[in-house]
Design a protein around this motif. Structure first.
Motif, mmCIF file in Angstrom:
data_model
loop_
_atom_site.group_PDB
_atom_site.id
_atom_site.type_symbol
_atom_site.label_atom_id
_atom_site.label_comp_id
_atom_site.label_asym_id
_atom_site.label_seq_id
_atom_site.Cartn_x
_atom_site.Cartn_y
_atom_site.Cartn_z
ATOM 1 N N ASP A 1 0.806 -1.210 0.000
ATOM 2 C CA ASP A 1 0.000 0.000 0.000
ATOM 3 C C ASP A 1 0.844 1.269 0.000
ATOM 4 O O ASP A 1 0.368 2.328 0.321
ATOM 5 C CB ASP A 1 -0.934 0.021 1.224
ATOM 6 C CG ASP A 1 -0.164 -0.104 2.525
ATOM 7 O OD1 ASP A 1 -0.786 0.097 3.574
ATOM 8 O OD2 ASP A 1 1.031 -0.421 2.475
ATOM 9 N N GLY A 2 2.123 1.151 -0.357
ATOM 10 C CA GLY A 2 2.928 2.350 -0.425
ATOM 11 C C GLY A 2 4.403 2.059 -0.309
ATOM 12 O O GLY A 2 4.819 0.936 -0.094
ATOM 13 N N ILE A 3 5.186 3.089 -0.438
ATOM 14 C CA ILE A 3 6.632 2.936 -0.373
ATOM 15 C C ILE A 3 7.061 3.023 1.072
ATOM 16 O O ILE A 3 6.659 3.910 1.800
ATOM 17 C CB ILE A 3 7.320 4.030 -1.201
ATOM 18 C CG1 ILE A 3 6.883 3.916 -2.668
ATOM 19 C CG2 ILE A 3 8.823 3.927 -1.093
ATOM 20 C CD1 ILE A 3 7.336 5.047 -3.521
ATOM 21 N N GLY B 1 2.185 11.944 12.995
ATOM 22 C CA GLY B 1 1.957 11.480 11.632
ATOM 23 C C GLY B 1 3.113 10.742 11.006
ATOM 24 O O GLY B 1 3.181 10.600 9.782
ATOM 25 N N GLU B 2 4.063 10.261 11.838
ATOM 26 C CA GLU B 2 5.215 9.522 11.331
ATOM 27 C C GLU B 2 5.381 8.218 12.117
ATOM 28 O O GLU B 2 4.757 8.013 13.155
ATOM 29 C CB GLU B 2 6.489 10.360 11.439
ATOM 30 C CG GLU B 2 6.447 11.694 10.709
ATOM 31 C CD GLU B 2 6.426 11.569 9.186
ATOM 32 O OE1 GLU B 2 6.554 10.440 8.672
ATOM 33 O OE2 GLU B 2 6.278 12.609 8.516
ATOM 34 N N THR B 3 6.218 7.339 11.597
ATOM 35 C CA THR B 3 6.449 6.037 12.220
ATOM 36 C C THR B 3 7.148 6.185 13.570
ATOM 37 O O THR B 3 8.060 6.997 13.721
ATOM 38 C CB THR B 3 7.295 5.164 11.279
ATOM 39 O OG1 THR B 3 6.540 4.895 10.093
ATOM 40 C CG2 THR B 3 7.679 3.844 11.938
ATOM 41 N N ALA B 4 6.711 5.377 14.550
ATOM 42 C CA ALA B 4 7.277 5.428 15.904
ATOM 43 C C ALA B 4 7.871 4.073 16.267
ATOM 44 O O ALA B 4 7.342 3.022 15.885
ATOM 45 C CB ALA B 4 6.207 5.824 16.912
ATOM 46 N N ASN B 5 8.975 4.092 17.023
ATOM 47 C CA ASN B 5 9.684 2.874 17.416
ATOM 48 C C ASN B 5 10.021 2.893 18.902
ATOM 49 O O ASN B 5 10.210 3.962 19.489
ATOM 50 C CB ASN B 5 11.008 2.752 16.655
ATOM 51 C CG ASN B 5 10.856 2.849 15.165
ATOM 52 O OD1 ASN B 5 10.433 1.900 14.508
ATOM 53 N ND2 ASN B 5 11.202 3.996 14.608
ATOM 54 N N VAL C 1 12.388 -3.122 19.358
ATOM 55 C CA VAL C 1 11.451 -4.025 20.025
ATOM 56 C C VAL C 1 10.080 -3.988 19.355
ATOM 57 O O VAL C 1 9.412 -5.015 19.240
ATOM 58 C CB VAL C 1 11.331 -3.653 21.513
ATOM 59 C CG1 VAL C 1 10.258 -4.469 22.212
ATOM 60 C CG2 VAL C 1 12.675 -3.834 22.208
ATOM 61 N N ALA C 2 9.652 -2.823 18.926
ATOM 62 C CA ALA C 2 8.335 -2.695 18.292
ATOM 63 C C ALA C 2 8.305 -1.437 17.441
ATOM 64 O O ALA C 2 9.001 -0.451 17.722
ATOM 65 C CB ALA C 2 7.222 -2.660 19.330
ATOM 66 N N THR C 3 7.482 -1.473 16.406
ATOM 67 C CA THR C 3 7.274 -0.333 15.507
ATOM 68 C C THR C 3 5.790 -0.191 15.220
ATOM 69 O O THR C 3 5.089 -1.193 15.073
ATOM 70 C CB THR C 3 8.011 -0.542 14.166
ATOM 71 O OG1 THR C 3 9.419 -0.540 14.384
ATOM 72 C CG2 THR C 3 7.669 0.556 13.165
ATOM 73 N N VAL C 4 5.330 1.033 15.169
ATOM 74 C CA VAL C 4 3.995 1.325 14.638
ATOM 75 C C VAL C 4 4.192 2.270 13.471
ATOM 76 O O VAL C 4 4.700 3.383 13.634
ATOM 77 C CB VAL C 4 3.072 1.949 15.699
ATOM 78 C CG1 VAL C 4 1.741 2.365 15.063
ATOM 79 C CG2 VAL C 4 2.813 0.964 16.834
ATOM 80 N N GLU C 5 3.834 1.812 12.273
ATOM 81 C CA GLU C 5 4.033 2.608 11.068
ATOM 82 C C GLU C 5 2.956 3.671 10.924
ATOM 83 O O GLU C 5 1.819 3.484 11.344
ATOM 84 C CB GLU C 5 4.012 1.720 9.826
ATOM 85 C CG GLU C 5 5.165 0.741 9.723
ATOM 86 C CD GLU C 5 5.160 -0.009 8.409
ATOM 87 O OE1 GLU C 5 4.821 0.601 7.368
ATOM 88 O OE2 GLU C 5 5.490 -1.209 8.399
ATOM 89 N N SER C 6 3.346 4.789 10.313
ATOM 90 C CA SER C 6 2.351 5.792 9.942
ATOM 91 C C SER C 6 1.568 5.278 8.734
ATOM 92 O O SER C 6 1.947 4.279 8.114
ATOM 93 C CB SER C 6 3.034 7.116 9.583
ATOM 94 O OG SER C 6 3.610 7.035 8.288
ATOM 95 N N ASP C 7 0.472 5.962 8.395
ATOM 96 C CA ASP C 7 -0.331 5.518 7.252
ATOM 97 C C ASP C 7 -0.020 6.326 5.993
ATOM 98 O O ASP C 7 -0.759 6.250 5.007
ATOM 99 C CB ASP C 7 -1.822 5.587 7.581
ATOM 100 C CG ASP C 7 -2.289 6.986 7.962
ATOM 101 O OD1 ASP C 7 -1.459 7.925 7.919
ATOM 102 O OD2 ASP C 7 -3.477 7.151 8.307
ATOM 103 N N ALA D 1 11.142 9.559 9.903
ATOM 104 C CA ALA D 1 10.417 10.050 8.733
ATOM 105 C C ALA D 1 11.358 10.206 7.554
ATOM 106 O O ALA D 1 12.582 10.344 7.740
ATOM 107 C CB ALA D 1 9.768 11.397 9.048
ATOM 108 N N PRO D 2 10.831 10.200 6.334
ATOM 109 C CA PRO D 2 11.660 10.583 5.185
ATOM 110 C C PRO D 2 12.205 11.995 5.413
ATOM 111 O O PRO D 2 11.479 12.891 5.860
ATOM 112 C CB PRO D 2 10.663 10.548 4.017
ATOM 113 C CG PRO D 2 9.579 9.620 4.464
ATOM 114 C CD PRO D 2 9.448 9.827 5.937
#
Length: 264
Positions: free
Chosen positions: A12-14, A118-122, A134-140, A233-234
């Motif tokens: 669903d995306g890059i 609004g960005e990925t968190a680790n 240990v864990a990641t929650v990706e942004s959409d 984030a990028p």
């Protein structure tokens, strides 16, 4: 499809990977087995159904993966039918019970971080000279930093790693710095002084071109030490104007995790 700083295209995306590019012809079964080995080492014993849920595979596939890890001594079956890290993996420096608890407590706060910035968190822990995710929650967002769970980065380059290193006493920090080139160690010590003053660490394309991350240490609590949070984030979406907002959101999440660990 691959771009110079974008390792792979997800469904669903890059998504950016952590440091290393995803192979053009990735072998899914090998990737699953290696991730499973990392999870057993970090989090301790798991049931087949737990493995299936974590990897997103069928129970039969999870059973086959565990069987191969047992055959190669990366896992072993316990009397209660759970699977644990085998002899090959038991040299890991991270405490399994602490990591499993940290992941459980951190996930809701990571989701809150993603909502806030609004960005990925680790969440990660210090493991010798490295940090282990240990864990990641990706942004959409379509262009985003991908899941790093089970991966490692040099602590002196990653944002979360630098945030944790800045909290260490002289003796523990010296043990990490000792393995670095003298010039690198001097730069790191200078940067850690800045991290202590600001309360936040930045990794601006030090581990991967096109990727910027900001990290803070999680206060020791509930037997968990050496943990950190990061937002990644990028680089094209990052600016210094965003740093105060990210710092505030990270500090709030880190404090919440410490409180929850203490309550537990």
């Amino acid at each position: 499809m691959a771009l110079p700083t974008v390792p792979h295209l997800s469904q669903d995306g890059i998504a950016f990977s952590a440091v290393k590019n995803r192979p053009a012809y990735a072998i899914a079964s090998v990737d699953s087995a290696l991730l499973l080995a990392s999870l057993l080492q970090q989090e301790g014993a798991m049931r087949v159904t737990d493995v299936a849920a974590r990897l997103g595979v069928s129970v039969s596939t999870a059973h086959r993966l565990l069987g191969m890890l047992v055959y190669r001594d990366f896992a072993e079956q316990l009397p209660d039918r759970r699977y644990a890290a085998g002899p090959v993996l038991r040299r890991g420096p991270v405490q399994q019970a602490s990591v499993a608890r940290l992941r459980e407590v951190a996930l809701p706060h990571l989701r809150g971080l993603v909502e806030a910035v609004g960005e990925t968190a680790n969440v990660m822990v210090l493991a010798g000279p490295d940090v282990r995710f240990v864990a990641t929650v990706e942004s959409d967002q379509v262009l985003r930093v991908g899941d790093r769970t089970g991966r490692t980065l040099p602590a002196h380059l990653s944002s979360g790693g630098k945030a944790v290193l800045a909290t260490l006493d002289d003796e523990r920090l010296a043990a990490v710095v000792a393995s670095l080139d003298a010039a690198v160690a001097v730069r790191l010590e200078r940067e850690l002084r800045t991290v202590r003053r600001r309360g936040v660490a930045v990794n601006d394309q030090e581990t991967e071109a096109g990727l910027t991350a900001v990290g803070v240490a999680v206060p020791p609590s509930g037997g968990v030490t050496g943990a950190a949070l990061s937002v990644a984030a990028p680089s094209a979406r990052y600016s210094r104007d965003r740093l105060p907002v990210w710092k505030e959101a990270l500090a709030e999440a880190a404090g919440g995790i410490a409180r929850d660990l203490g309550d537990g």
